[in-house]
Structures are given as structure tokens and as C-alpha cells.
Enzyme design. Sequence first.
Site, PDB file in Angstrom:
ATOM      1  N   LYS A 125     -25.598  26.839  12.787  1.00  0.00           N
ATOM      2  CA  LYS A 125     -25.567  25.403  13.062  1.00  0.00           C
ATOM      3  C   LYS A 125     -24.560  25.116  14.166  1.00  0.00           C
ATOM      4  O   LYS A 125     -23.596  25.865  14.351  1.00  0.00           O
ATOM      5  CB  LYS A 125     -25.221  24.629  11.782  1.00  0.00           C
ATOM      6  N   ASP A 127     -21.493  26.933   0.133  1.00  0.00           N
ATOM      7  CA  ASP A 127     -20.566  26.414   1.144  1.00  0.00           C
ATOM      8  C   ASP A 127     -19.196  26.266   0.498  1.00  0.00           C
ATOM      9  O   ASP A 127     -19.066  26.295  -0.739  1.00  0.00           O
ATOM     10  CB  ASP A 127     -21.059  25.068   1.691  1.00  0.00           C
ATOM     11  N   GLY A 140       0.790  -1.226   0.000  1.00  0.00           N
ATOM     12  CA  GLY A 140       0.000   0.000   0.000  1.00  0.00           C
ATOM     13  C   GLY A 140       0.819   1.271   0.000  1.00  0.00           C
ATOM     14  O   GLY A 140       0.280   2.370  -0.158  1.00  0.00           O
TER      15      GLY A 140
HETATM   16  C1  R5P Z   1     -17.989  23.441   7.874  1.00  0.00           C
HETATM   17  O1  R5P Z   1     -17.575  24.310   8.617  1.00  0.00           O
HETATM   18  C2  R5P Z   1     -17.794  23.454   6.397  1.00  0.00           C
HETATM   19  O2  R5P Z   1     -17.797  24.752   5.890  1.00  0.00           O
HETATM   20  C3  R5P Z   1     -18.835  22.626   5.712  1.00  0.00           C
HETATM   21  O3  R5P Z   1     -20.112  23.188   5.960  1.00  0.00           O
HETATM   22  C4  R5P Z   1     -18.852  21.211   6.222  1.00  0.00           C
HETATM   23  O4  R5P Z   1     -17.557  20.751   6.390  1.00  0.00           O
HETATM   24  C5  R5P Z   1     -19.600  20.307   5.291  1.00  0.00           C
HETATM   25  O5  R5P Z   1     -19.518  19.011   5.780  1.00  0.00           O
HETATM   26  P1  R5P Z   1     -20.767  18.059   5.718  1.00  0.00           P
HETATM   27  O6  R5P Z   1     -21.217  17.996   4.286  1.00  0.00           O
HETATM   28  O7  R5P Z   1     -20.247  16.723   6.207  1.00  0.00           O
HETATM   29  O8  R5P Z   1     -21.824  18.589   6.631  1.00  0.00           O
END
Ligand code: R5P
Length: 342
Positions: A193, A219, A39
Site C-alpha cells: 500500500k 495489523d 481543560g
Molecule cells: C500503518 O503503517 C499501520 O501499521 C496501520 O496499518 C495503520 O496505521 C492503520 O491506520 P488506518 O486504520 O487509519 O488505515
Amino acid sequence: MIPDPVLIAGTSIPGLADAAAAELGIQVAPRTVARFPDGEVQVCLDEPVRGREVVLVHSTSPPVNDNLMELLILADACRRSAAARITAVVPYCGYARADKRRGRREPITASLVAQLVESAGIDQLITVDLHASQIEGFFRIPVDTLTAVPTIVHALRDRLPEGTVVVSPDNGRVAMAADYAQRLGCPVAIVHKRRVSGSDTIVTDLVGNVSDRPCLIIDDMISTGGTIARAVDALLAAGARPEILVAATHGLFVGDAWRVLAHEAIREVIVTDSVRPLTTDRRLWTVSIAPVIAAAIRETLSGGSLSELYHHVPESHAGGLASYLQSAPARHLTPLEASGRR
Ligand code: R5P
């Protein structure tokens, strides 16, 4: 003029490396990357790099540890082969979310990765929409963080429904949402969140008016899809129209992400080719950042400035699609067309 550069691609994003090389009018250099039976990563450069400017193009996307080791080993091979300078173009940087300690007895892995990158002999790092800009401070070498926002906005502009609200799915993405909103001329809403585990988050608040409005959730990355799914639930609960677009720079889509994102309100998901997409979901559109990467490499190697790239879409995006996507070999993706829908 670029002085005899060598562009070497890792195995994570060969398509993006090819496209960037084509934009630059150079060939991707031959190299061998394989695995030993146990690996371990095996690398051999099949062309001399002595005294030359080397550009390594490789994302440390999943499988993150394998791809990180591949980057380090490729850099080590270049350094030991007397490359004059090594610039690593790592559009997606794994471990960037491990940028702080949330409690005692935890690592700051993003900082460790920065030390490994420097130890391997990399002289400069170019990345895209790094998870948190202060991660640049973990490095002593120059780090240039490009953004895919103008590229995605360029593709989105004619596709957004009237009255769309740009939504940040958490506090960390407020500045990015404001950037999208300003470029698109839309209002902003913010979902607050709280992360309860590596794969789960809960929504505690929504700031902004989304009532009877379509939404664009933005995002930096989509990993498990949990953050987006929670944001969709919060928006619908607040009266948003079930007409939601999602745009993110890095589409990891790990594990069951597409099942998590299987909400009928999510009409389209737009990501870049910073990570090789591993899905054929019909809602996924990909826009190429190859012109941005190529422009950054060109400016870096010729001692120019990258500041224009933070604001504008490079010329080859003008008029719509990235040339890369139009000519891409089968990637099981339908090209994103700036005008018209599928
Ligand atoms: C978090 O702070 C990032 O900006 C993204 O919102 C997050 O990492 C997304 O991850 P997931 O799709 O697992 O919620």
C-alpha cells in the site's frame, strides 16, 4: 517478591489496569484525575509513593494529547512525591507512527514524545507491539516491547477456516504476518500500500496466492479502518473468498472506522484491550492482554527476564479465555471464546 509496589491507573484503560492488578494480587492505588475548568489535567495521588516502586498503567490512545499529558503529569506527581522508580506500562503508544520525516520541515513527534516521557521522570517503558521497533532508539531509558501476537493466535487457533492465508496489509507488517503465519501454520500474502494522506492509502500490488482462500488480515493497529478496507478490496479483486477475519493489537476505531469496515466479507475483527473499545459492533471480539502485562510487571519489579513473554501466552490464558473477559463488568462486548462461536 515485589518490594511494596504501587500500581496507578490512568483514565484510558482502567479495566486493563484492574485486571493486571488482580493477576498480580495487588490493589490499584487510589488517585484523583480530573480536569480544571479550562481543560488542563489535574492529578493527585491519594496514597504515599515515597521510596516505592511505581507502575503507571495508561495508554496514550485517543484523545491522544489529553492522554499523553495525563501520563506525563501522573509521572511528575510520582517523581515529586519521591517514588523510588517509575515504570510506565503504555500498551498503546500514540504518535508512534510519527517516527520519520517524509519530507522537509516536518517533526519526528515519536522522538519528541520519548524526550517528554524521560523528562517526566519515567525510568522504564513497557509497551505492546510498538509500531516500529526502532522507536525504542528514541529513548535512553529501557523500553520493553511485548507482543500480543501469541495471545491473539491462542484465541484464533480454533476459529480459522481451513486454508486461511495470513495477509500483511502493508510492507511494515510483513514480519508480524510471518509471525502469525508461522504460529498458525498458514501461508502469507502481502498487500503493498502507499499512503496518500493521513487517512487514505492506495493499494499498488498483492504478492502471494489468495485465490479461493479465506484470509486473515493482521495489523498492529486499526485507526480509520482505511488500510484494512483497501486490503479487503485488493484480496477480493485477486479472487479471495469473501470470508475475511481481521486481527490487530490496537483497536482505535476512530471516526467512521466501523462504517469504513462495513464490508460484508469481513466476518470478525479481533483486537486486544490495549485501548478501551468504543463500539458495540457485533463483529468485534476483544481478547485481554492483562496476563501478559501482569507477567511483565512481575518480572520487571523482581528483576527477572521478559524474554519468555515474547514467545508464549502466560499461564492464565491456558484453556481459553482471559479471566478478565469472563469477569469483566458490562463493556458491551461479547467475550471471545476460544472454542465455539457466538
Ligand atoms: C500503518 O503503517 C499501520 O501499521 C496501520 O496499518 C495503520 O496505521 C492503520 O491506520 P488506518 O486504520 O487509519 O488505515
